[in-house]
Design a protein around this motif. Sequence first.
Motif, mmCIF file in Angstrom:
data_model
loop_
_atom_site.group_PDB
_atom_site.id
_atom_site.type_symbol
_atom_site.label_atom_id
_atom_site.label_comp_id
_atom_site.label_asym_id
_atom_site.label_seq_id
_atom_site.Cartn_x
_atom_site.Cartn_y
_atom_site.Cartn_z
ATOM 1 N N LEU A 88 0.799 -1.519 -0.105
ATOM 2 C CA LEU A 88 0.146 0.086 0.072
ATOM 3 C C LEU A 88 0.946 1.187 0.250
ATOM 4 O O LEU A 88 0.765 2.018 -0.640
ATOM 5 C CB LEU A 88 -0.672 0.679 1.457
ATOM 6 C CG LEU A 88 -1.681 1.087 0.825
ATOM 7 C CD1 LEU A 88 -2.764 1.315 0.397
ATOM 8 C CD2 LEU A 88 -2.391 0.892 2.277
ATOM 9 N N LEU A 89 1.999 1.447 0.764
ATOM 10 C CA LEU A 89 2.812 2.875 1.014
ATOM 11 C C LEU A 89 3.652 2.841 -0.438
ATOM 12 O O LEU A 89 3.934 3.886 -0.777
ATOM 13 C CB LEU A 89 3.589 2.494 2.197
ATOM 14 C CG LEU A 89 3.146 1.725 3.228
ATOM 15 C CD1 LEU A 89 4.244 2.006 4.719
ATOM 16 C CD2 LEU A 89 2.723 3.819 3.706
ATOM 17 N N ARG A 90 4.068 1.833 -1.025
ATOM 18 C CA ARG A 90 4.627 1.730 -2.077
ATOM 19 C C ARG A 90 3.917 2.089 -3.639
ATOM 20 O O ARG A 90 3.835 3.066 -4.312
ATOM 21 C CB ARG A 90 5.227 0.500 -2.602
ATOM 22 C CG ARG A 90 6.037 0.078 -3.882
ATOM 23 C CD ARG A 90 6.312 -0.651 -4.534
ATOM 24 N NE ARG A 90 5.576 -2.061 -4.068
ATOM 25 C CZ ARG A 90 4.216 -2.168 -5.156
ATOM 26 N NH1 ARG A 90 4.291 -2.111 -6.558
ATOM 27 N NH2 ARG A 90 3.746 -3.287 -4.667
ATOM 28 N N LEU A 91 2.756 1.631 -3.667
ATOM 29 C CA LEU A 91 2.021 2.001 -4.307
ATOM 30 C C LEU A 91 1.063 3.869 -4.929
ATOM 31 O O LEU A 91 1.123 4.611 -5.217
ATOM 32 C CB LEU A 91 0.772 1.475 -4.794
ATOM 33 C CG LEU A 91 0.695 -0.151 -4.992
ATOM 34 C CD1 LEU A 91 -0.842 -0.940 -4.505
ATOM 35 C CD2 LEU A 91 1.296 -0.114 -6.341
ATOM 36 N N ARG A 92 1.049 3.994 -3.220
ATOM 37 C CA ARG A 92 0.783 5.380 -2.837
ATOM 38 C C ARG A 92 1.948 5.759 -3.463
ATOM 39 O O ARG A 92 1.535 7.129 -3.797
ATOM 40 C CB ARG A 92 0.754 5.484 -1.259
ATOM 41 C CG ARG A 92 -0.894 4.839 -0.853
ATOM 42 C CD ARG A 92 -1.088 4.909 0.864
ATOM 43 N NE ARG A 92 -2.008 4.607 1.181
ATOM 44 C CZ ARG A 92 -2.047 4.304 2.313
ATOM 45 N NH1 ARG A 92 -0.976 4.634 3.573
ATOM 46 N NH2 ARG A 92 -3.786 4.250 2.940
ATOM 47 N N ALA A 93 2.981 5.719 -2.984
ATOM 48 C CA ALA A 93 4.148 6.966 -3.455
ATOM 49 C C ALA A 93 4.433 6.976 -5.025
ATOM 50 O O ALA A 93 4.639 7.891 -5.342
ATOM 51 C CB ALA A 93 5.957 6.374 -2.710
ATOM 52 N N ASP A 94 4.153 5.273 -5.370
ATOM 53 C CA ASP A 94 4.115 5.669 -6.960
ATOM 54 C C ASP A 94 3.290 6.891 -7.239
ATOM 55 O O ASP A 94 3.964 7.275 -8.168
ATOM 56 C CB ASP A 94 3.933 4.112 -7.832
ATOM 57 C CG ASP A 94 5.152 3.109 -7.382
ATOM 58 O OD1 ASP A 94 5.708 3.524 -7.528
ATOM 59 O OD2 ASP A 94 4.450 1.955 -7.543
ATOM 60 N N LEU A 95 2.042 6.285 -7.354
ATOM 61 C CA LEU A 95 0.600 7.174 -7.193
ATOM 62 C C LEU A 95 1.130 8.924 -7.528
ATOM 63 O O LEU A 95 0.768 9.586 -8.298
ATOM 64 C CB LEU A 95 -0.476 6.729 -6.613
ATOM 65 C CG LEU A 95 -1.472 5.690 -7.329
ATOM 66 C CD1 LEU A 95 -2.572 5.326 -6.448
ATOM 67 C CD2 LEU A 95 -1.526 6.044 -8.178
ATOM 68 N N ARG A 96 1.335 9.089 -6.451
ATOM 69 C CA ARG A 96 2.333 10.472 -6.056
ATOM 70 C C ARG A 96 3.022 10.771 -6.826
ATOM 71 O O ARG A 96 3.004 12.218 -7.100
ATOM 72 C CB ARG A 96 2.689 10.634 -4.757
ATOM 73 C CG ARG A 96 1.980 10.606 -3.934
ATOM 74 C CD ARG A 96 2.544 11.287 -2.166
ATOM 75 N NE ARG A 96 2.916 10.540 -2.040
ATOM 76 C CZ ARG A 96 2.550 9.612 -0.726
ATOM 77 N NH1 ARG A 96 1.671 8.938 -0.555
ATOM 78 N NH2 ARG A 96 4.198 8.852 -0.654
ATOM 79 N N ARG A 97 4.665 9.761 -7.375
ATOM 80 C CA ARG A 97 5.294 10.112 -8.278
ATOM 81 C C ARG A 97 4.941 10.556 -9.689
ATOM 82 O O ARG A 97 4.671 11.968 -10.049
ATOM 83 C CB ARG A 97 6.422 9.487 -7.953
ATOM 84 C CG ARG A 97 7.890 9.756 -7.299
ATOM 85 C CD ARG A 97 8.681 8.245 -7.164
ATOM 86 N NE ARG A 97 8.289 6.905 -7.355
ATOM 87 C CZ ARG A 97 8.271 5.822 -6.367
ATOM 88 N NH1 ARG A 97 7.987 7.194 -4.866
ATOM 89 N NH2 ARG A 97 7.885 4.888 -6.872
ATOM 90 N N LEU A 98 4.024 9.625 -9.711
ATOM 91 C CA LEU A 98 3.303 9.397 -11.295
ATOM 92 C C LEU A 98 2.306 11.603 -11.813
ATOM 93 O O LEU A 98 2.474 11.243 -12.682
ATOM 94 C CB LEU A 98 2.509 8.407 -11.676
ATOM 95 C CG LEU A 98 3.078 7.542 -11.429
ATOM 96 C CD1 LEU A 98 1.892 6.500 -11.795
ATOM 97 C CD2 LEU A 98 3.556 7.464 -13.141
ATOM 98 N N ALA A 99 1.573 11.719 -9.830
ATOM 99 C CA ALA A 99 0.627 12.698 -10.250
ATOM 100 C C ALA A 99 1.816 13.974 -10.998
ATOM 101 O O ALA A 99 1.164 14.816 -11.514
ATOM 102 C CB ALA A 99 0.095 13.029 -9.447
ATOM 103 N N ASP A 100 3.191 13.488 -9.605
ATOM 104 C CA ASP A 100 4.116 14.427 -10.089
ATOM 105 C C ASP A 100 4.124 15.238 -11.380
ATOM 106 O O ASP A 100 4.263 15.549 -12.284
ATOM 107 C CB ASP A 100 4.746 15.030 -8.585
ATOM 108 C CG ASP A 100 4.719 15.242 -7.964
ATOM 109 O OD1 ASP A 100 3.283 15.394 -7.280
ATOM 110 O OD2 ASP A 100 5.190 14.372 -6.823
#
Length: 375
Positions: free
Chosen positions: A151-163
Amino acid sequence: MLTLGALLTASLISLQALSVARAFVSAESLWSKSTFTAVLALQQFLEIGLEDDLDRFGDAMMVPFAMRRARAAIEAPDVPLEQAQQYLVDAGVEPADATPMTYLYRLVADMAWAQSTVQRLASADEYVDRLLAVAAQVPRQAERPVDPQDLLRLRADLRRLADHLSTAQHQFGDRLSDLSRQGVRLGIFMTVLLATALAVGASINSLRLQRQDAARGAALEVANERLRLATQSDRLGVFEWPVGTDHIWLDPRCCELYGLPAVPTAVSVERSVLWSRTADQDQPELRDALEQAAARREMFKHRYRICSAPETMRDVEITGLFSAATGRLRMVGVLRDVSEDVRRAQAEADLQAQQAAAQTQARLLSRLSHELRTP
């Protein structure tokens, strides 16, 4: 006329270019909104796991993929533009905007500035694909609960992609804004340039027309001088009558022939004044001849008598032409004093009559003398 046509063409092209630029900005807004919606829906699905969020993510992802297919179709010269236009319509672009967008893109696709602009949008394709890959890693409802580390990894991936997607969107938007401003400046420059050329051309044409008018005026003045010389040498009077009006323009010589007060230039005189100075016996024949000539628009020539002063009768000859060149029927002509000609002709006729009478008398006397001498 050519400059005016070029100005109108440049104005239409500028307006069309602005319209297409607005369409591209609108398409960029659709792309940005859809990717933002996709990221938000995937984040909610990751946290909550509702299938509606996943469906909303899929619907949002259709827009960037449709625009990518449209871009690929436009860049492929063997693919009809109608197919690219349909992809844009599927992405939410207005049909009226899709046609000029595809034509302009294919027209400038090989230009460096167009390639650099599109490259900024194409660079975001990698992040869109990554977003799709992350969505495939998010567990479905049946696979919950999610491992905290995943969950933490997917959250981080989504934040990077959003940026990354936000950065790509800003770069592409800034590039479109720069191109729009450059297009506006170019349109203004071309309009001002052509307007200046039109003003200069109009000034040159005005000067040319002024010179032509001056030349025509000089030629007209020369012709008038020649006419005045001819009329003065033959003692002719010039008149002008707008047919159907009660006034006739007479020059000084015509006024003199009619016994009117002396004037330095042409004056307007009522027809009734002229008729009052025309011999009563000549008026009916003069009226009939004038009406027939006006009806037929043929040359009018007639002799009549004018009472220019008490107990003073003057014989005149009028010659006129009818013309409607100015849009209204007019009669322009000359008036000539033929009193001397009439008196000369009358004197010759009297002399001939006297000679004939003398010859007749001589023959009678000769015959009488012969009869008296012969018993």
